[in-house]
Design a protein around this motif. Structure first.
Motif, PDB file in Angstrom:
ATOM      1  N   ASP A   1    -161.216 -51.116  -4.995  1.00 31.71           N
ATOM      2  CA  ASP A   1    -162.127 -52.250  -5.209  1.00 31.71           C
ATOM      3  C   ASP A   1    -163.347 -52.116  -4.322  1.00 31.71           C
ATOM      4  N   ALA A   2    -164.342 -52.899  -4.681  1.00 29.68           N
ATOM      5  CA  ALA A   2    -165.592 -52.830  -3.936  1.00 29.68           C
ATOM      6  C   ALA A   2    -165.413 -53.283  -2.494  1.00 29.68           C
ATOM      7  N   GLY A   3    -164.511 -54.264  -2.263  1.00 30.57           N
ATOM      8  CA  GLY A   3    -164.367 -54.799  -0.913  1.00 30.57           C
ATOM      9  C   GLY A   3    -163.407 -54.011  -0.049  1.00 30.57           C
ATOM     10  N   SER A   4    -162.683 -53.104  -0.598  1.00 25.93           N
ATOM     11  CA  SER A   4    -161.702 -52.339   0.168  1.00 25.93           C
ATOM     12  C   SER A   4    -162.251 -50.962   0.497  1.00 25.93           C
ATOM     13  N   PRO A   5    -161.711 -50.274   1.487  1.00 27.61           N
ATOM     14  CA  PRO A   5    -162.192 -48.918   1.831  1.00 27.61           C
ATOM     15  C   PRO A   5    -161.982 -47.960   0.654  1.00 27.61           C
ATOM     16  N   PRO A   6    -162.923 -47.033   0.417  1.00 28.55           N
ATOM     17  CA  PRO A   6    -162.779 -46.086  -0.703  1.00 28.55           C
ATOM     18  C   PRO A   6    -161.622 -45.124  -0.434  1.00 28.55           C
ATOM     19  N   GLN A   7    -160.947 -44.790  -1.513  1.00 25.12           N
ATOM     20  CA  GLN A   7    -159.837 -43.852  -1.445  1.00 25.12           C
ATOM     21  C   GLN A   7    -160.114 -42.677  -2.406  1.00 25.12           C
ATOM     22  N   THR A   8    -159.438 -41.586  -2.136  1.00 25.05           N
ATOM     23  CA  THR A   8    -159.666 -40.352  -2.911  1.00 25.05           C
ATOM     24  C   THR A   8    -158.414 -40.002  -3.695  1.00 25.05           C
TER      25      THR A   8
ATOM     26  N   PRO B   1    -157.525 -47.314 -11.815  1.00 27.63           N
ATOM     27  CA  PRO B   1    -157.278 -48.201 -10.674  1.00 27.63           C
ATOM     28  C   PRO B   1    -156.886 -49.603 -11.162  1.00 27.63           C
ATOM     29  N   LEU B   2    -155.953 -50.196 -10.480  1.00 23.44           N
ATOM     30  CA  LEU B   2    -155.475 -51.548 -10.809  1.00 23.44           C
ATOM     31  C   LEU B   2    -155.262 -52.275  -9.484  1.00 23.44           C
ATOM     32  N   GLY B   3    -156.286 -53.107  -9.139  1.00 23.20           N
ATOM     33  CA  GLY B   3    -156.214 -53.780  -7.836  1.00 23.20           C
ATOM     34  C   GLY B   3    -156.295 -52.738  -6.736  1.00 23.20           C
ATOM     35  N   ASN B   4    -155.332 -52.810  -5.824  1.00 24.42           N
ATOM     36  CA  ASN B   4    -155.256 -51.802  -4.767  1.00 24.42           C
ATOM     37  C   ASN B   4    -154.343 -50.643  -5.151  1.00 24.42           C
TER      38      ASN B   4
ATOM     39  N   ASP C   1    -145.538 -33.646 -23.350  1.00 27.07           N
ATOM     40  CA  ASP C   1    -144.923 -32.575 -24.149  1.00 27.07           C
ATOM     41  C   ASP C   1    -145.974 -31.630 -24.735  1.00 27.07           C
ATOM     42  N   ILE C   2    -147.133 -32.207 -25.104  1.00 29.20           N
ATOM     43  CA  ILE C   2    -148.197 -31.358 -25.665  1.00 29.20           C
ATOM     44  C   ILE C   2    -148.730 -30.407 -24.598  1.00 29.20           C
ATOM     45  N   VAL C   3    -148.900 -30.925 -23.360  1.00 29.55           N
ATOM     46  CA  VAL C   3    -149.428 -30.095 -22.289  1.00 29.55           C
ATOM     47  C   VAL C   3    -148.483 -28.948 -21.961  1.00 29.55           C
ATOM     48  N   GLU C   4    -147.163 -29.221 -21.988  1.00 31.07           N
ATOM     49  CA  GLU C   4    -146.186 -28.217 -21.598  1.00 31.07           C
ATOM     50  C   GLU C   4    -145.502 -27.567 -22.796  1.00 31.07           C
ATOM     51  N   ALA C   5    -146.187 -27.593 -23.939  1.00 35.79           N
ATOM     52  CA  ALA C   5    -145.530 -27.130 -25.158  1.00 35.79           C
ATOM     53  C   ALA C   5    -145.355 -25.617 -25.196  1.00 35.79           C
ATOM     54  N   ASP C   6    -146.327 -24.830 -24.713  1.00 36.06           N
ATOM     55  CA  ASP C   6    -146.289 -23.376 -24.838  1.00 36.06           C
ATOM     56  C   ASP C   6    -145.535 -22.792 -23.649  1.00 36.06           C
ATOM     57  N   PRO C   7    -144.321 -22.221 -23.855  1.00 35.81           N
ATOM     58  CA  PRO C   7    -143.568 -21.681 -22.707  1.00 35.81           C
ATOM     59  C   PRO C   7    -144.201 -20.415 -22.139  1.00 35.81           C
ATOM     60  N   ASP C   8    -144.974 -19.665 -22.992  1.00 37.72           N
ATOM     61  CA  ASP C   8    -145.599 -18.437 -22.505  1.00 37.72           C
ATOM     62  C   ASP C   8    -146.910 -18.706 -21.779  1.00 37.72           C
ATOM     63  N   ASP C   9    -147.464 -19.860 -21.975  1.00 39.19           N
ATOM     64  CA  ASP C   9    -148.729 -20.219 -21.317  1.00 39.19           C
ATOM     65  C   ASP C   9    -148.553 -21.610 -20.715  1.00 39.19           C
ATOM     66  N   ARG C  10    -147.720 -21.686 -19.677  1.00 44.06           N
ATOM     67  CA  ARG C  10    -147.356 -22.972 -19.081  1.00 44.06           C
ATOM     68  C   ARG C  10    -148.562 -23.623 -18.427  1.00 44.06           C
ATOM     69  N   VAL C  11    -148.611 -24.947 -18.535  1.00 42.07           N
ATOM     70  CA  VAL C  11    -149.632 -25.757 -17.885  1.00 42.07           C
ATOM     71  C   VAL C  11    -148.921 -26.706 -16.931  1.00 42.07           C
ATOM     72  N   TYR C  12    -149.323 -26.666 -15.653  1.00 46.17           N
ATOM     73  CA  TYR C  12    -148.736 -27.531 -14.625  1.00 46.17           C
ATOM     74  C   TYR C  12    -149.804 -28.513 -14.157  1.00 46.17           C
ATOM     75  N   TYR C  13    -149.361 -29.691 -13.743  1.00 47.10           N
ATOM     76  CA  TYR C  13    -150.323 -30.688 -13.271  1.00 47.10           C
ATOM     77  C   TYR C  13    -149.690 -31.473 -12.137  1.00 47.10           C
ATOM     78  N   MET C  14    -150.567 -32.077 -11.355  1.00 43.97           N
ATOM     79  CA  MET C  14    -150.113 -32.918 -10.263  1.00 43.97           C
ATOM     80  C   MET C  14    -151.236 -33.882  -9.894  1.00 43.97           C
ATOM     81  N   VAL C  15    -150.812 -35.153  -9.605  1.00 45.65           N
ATOM     82  CA  VAL C  15    -151.739 -36.184  -9.151  1.00 45.65           C
ATOM     83  C   VAL C  15    -151.263 -36.628  -7.781  1.00 45.65           C
ATOM     84  N   SER C  16    -152.174 -36.694  -6.811  1.00 50.17           N
ATOM     85  CA  SER C  16    -151.807 -37.103  -5.462  1.00 50.17           C
ATOM     86  C   SER C  16    -152.921 -37.947  -4.867  1.00 50.17           C
ATOM     87  N   THR C  17    -152.512 -38.921  -4.007  1.00 48.47           N
ATOM     88  CA  THR C  17    -153.484 -39.761  -3.307  1.00 48.47           C
ATOM     89  C   THR C  17    -152.832 -40.345  -2.067  1.00 48.47           C
ATOM     90  N   PRO C  18    -153.452 -40.321  -0.934  1.00 50.82           N
ATOM     91  CA  PRO C  18    -154.593 -39.429  -0.705  1.00 50.82           C
ATOM     92  C   PRO C  18    -154.151 -37.995  -0.956  1.00 50.82           C
TER      93      PRO C  18
END
Length: 493
Positions: free
Chosen positions: A152-159, A72-75, A87-104
């Motif tokens: 931040d402590a003064g702002s509403p919590p986010q997920t 977190p950086l400010g808001n 590249d390390i995460v997606e290195a093995d083509p036979d054992d693919r690793v996918y990821y995603m970050v979302s908010t909310p």
């Protein structure tokens, strides 16, 4: 469907499964195959569960590592995910690793936005990963989802939602490898067990084969008991049953031999007399001067009377032998089984034998008031009417023959509880107590008078016992004898 029902259907459907060895083998091997298939299924699921645990642990670690790169950086959020790490995460083509970050959750920030969403959760626990299965570009994947809070402590919590997915190919490979490592030794054990079972069945059925050889090598005339000392317990009961059967056959053959010998002896006497008297009569007829003498004519008449007596006795003996043959156990079931009224049958037989009784000087009568108060009450039994008639004919005929001239013979039939009683009573000389059981044997006579052949009472006993009854001789006071036959009663339908 239960396993036992399935096995019975399989055994019954297979052709040529009447072999005991084959049926035992099927009953022992089919459950093993079922258990082997069940063990393989359980092993695969156990292997898949442990493989999921290993993959879930790896996904949890990867998810937390990726979550640490989102700061977190400010808001807002600062994502420190260098290209080298990607590249390390997606290195093995036979054992693919996918990821995603979302908010909310649901608003894409980073990674692959085609990851399958997690199942709906009302209040997800923060910092605790959730695991589920999904598909990514038609490829089955295992997904870990981690919910984090930021702001931040003064702002509403986010997920913040961090998802990491991995192809299930590695899990399937691991599960198959574990299954293969378990199934191959298990299959070897099944094969080894099959060989042991086959050897055990052959060894267990070997005594049965030896008994079969012993029976097959027997001559038809060899009725000696089978040796069962070294036979297993299960075969000893079979061998005892066979020995009992052989014993019955041996006794039957012995009785038949004795019967044939006695019959030949009994037939030889009247036939020899018939032959000699006939020869003398023919010799007299050959002399032309013999018939002129009155004494020679009287002698010829006497010889012809003896010929007639011998012929009559031979015919009576043959008839008795035929009746006895019909009364044998092997012939008993061939006759017609009906409901017979002994009261009416005894009355008819008495009326039929009155002329013979008058010729012998015997007073023969039927007691129509015997037994229950009903004068003509039926005395019903089940059996062969012709054979039961032979019983009455023989009892009355014996009484007429041996009671003597001037005797009184009374026939009666009556009901007594569950038994039907037939009695033939006379006031003749009777039979000594010591001989009353013996006279029921074949060719045994209580006296030499009467011209009988010693088969009448034997026939009576044979027929009565085949009908489930009993017969006995009882003395009468002051003199006389009563032949009493008791048979089980039946009722009208």
């Amino acid at each position: 469907m239960r396993a036992g029902t399935l096995i019975r259907r399989v055994v019954g459907a297979l052709p040529g499964t009447r072999s005991l060895r084959r049926q035992l083998l099927l009953w022992l091997l089919l459950p093993q195959l079922v258990l082997w298939a069940g063990a393989a299924y359980v092993s695969y699921n156990v292997a898949a569960r442990y493989a999921n645990r290993a993959i879930d642990a790896s996904l949890s670690q990867t998810t937390r590592s990726l979550a640490r790169q989102v700061k977190p950086l400010g808001n807002g959020l600062f994502i420190d995910f260098p290209r080298a790490a990607q590249d390390i995460v997606e290195a093995d083509p036979d054992d693919r690793v996918y990821y995603m970050v979302s908010t909310p959750p649901g608003q894409f920030i980073l990674g692959n936005n085609k990851l399958p969403p997690p199942p709906p959760i009302e209040q997800p626990a923060l910092g605790q990963p959730y695991y589920y299965d999904g598909r990514m570009e038609r490829v089955p994947v295992r997904v870990a989802a981690l919910y984090l809070a930021y702001g931040d402590a003064g702002s509403p919590p986010q997920t913040l939602l961090v998802q990491v997915a991995r192809s299930r190919a590695s899990r399937d490979v691991l599960a198959q490898s574990i299954l293969r490592d378990i199934a191959l030794p298990l299959s070897g054990l099944i094969v080894l067990m099959t060989m042991i079972v086959w050897a055990g069945i052959r060894a267990g059925l070997a005594p049965l084969g030896r008994m079969r050889q012993v029976v097959e090598q027997r001559r038809p005339s060899d009725l000696a008991p089978l040796q069962i000392d070294d036979a297993p317990t299960e075969l000893q009961s079979l061998a005892r049953a066979l020995n009992e059967l052989l014993g019955a056959v041996r006794r039957n053959v012995g009785a038949q031999k004795r019967f044939i010998g006695d019959a030949a002896h009994q037939l030889r006497t009247p036939l020899a007399g018939l032959k000699s008297q006939t020869e003398l009569a023919l010799a007299t007829l050959a002399d032309p001067n013999a018939l002129a003498d009155e004494r020679e004519r009287q002698a010829l008449a006497t010889r012809l009377e003896r010929v007639h007596e011998s012929a009559t006795r031979s015919a009576h003996l043959v008839n008795q032998l035929l009746t006895l043959a019909r009364a044998e156990p092997e012939s008993m079931g061939l006759g017609t089984q009906t409901q017979v009224d002994l009261h009416a049958l005894a009355r008819d037989v008495t009326v039929e034998l009155v002329p013979r009784a008058l010729q012998a000087g015997v007073d023969l009568g039927f007691d129509d008031e015997a037994g229950d108060p009903g004068a003509a009450a039926p005395v019903l039994v089940g059996g062969n009417a012709a054979l039961l008639r032979e019983v009455l004919v023989n009892l009355v005929d014996n009484a007429i023959r041996y009671a003597g001239p001037g005797a009184v013979v009374t026939v009666r039939a009556m009901n007594a509880a569950d038994t039907a009683i037939v009695e033939v009573e006379d006031n003749g000389p009777g039979i000594p107590a010591a001989d009353r059981e013996r006279v029921f044997e074949r060719f045994v006579r209580g006296t030499n008078e009467g011209g009988g052949c010693g088969l009448g009472l034997a026939i009576v006993k044979e027929i009565v016992e085949r009908h489930g009854g009993t017969v006995e001789l009882q003395a009468r006071t002051p003199r006389g004898l009563c032949a009493r036959a008791a048979l089980p009663r039946t009722t009208l339908p």
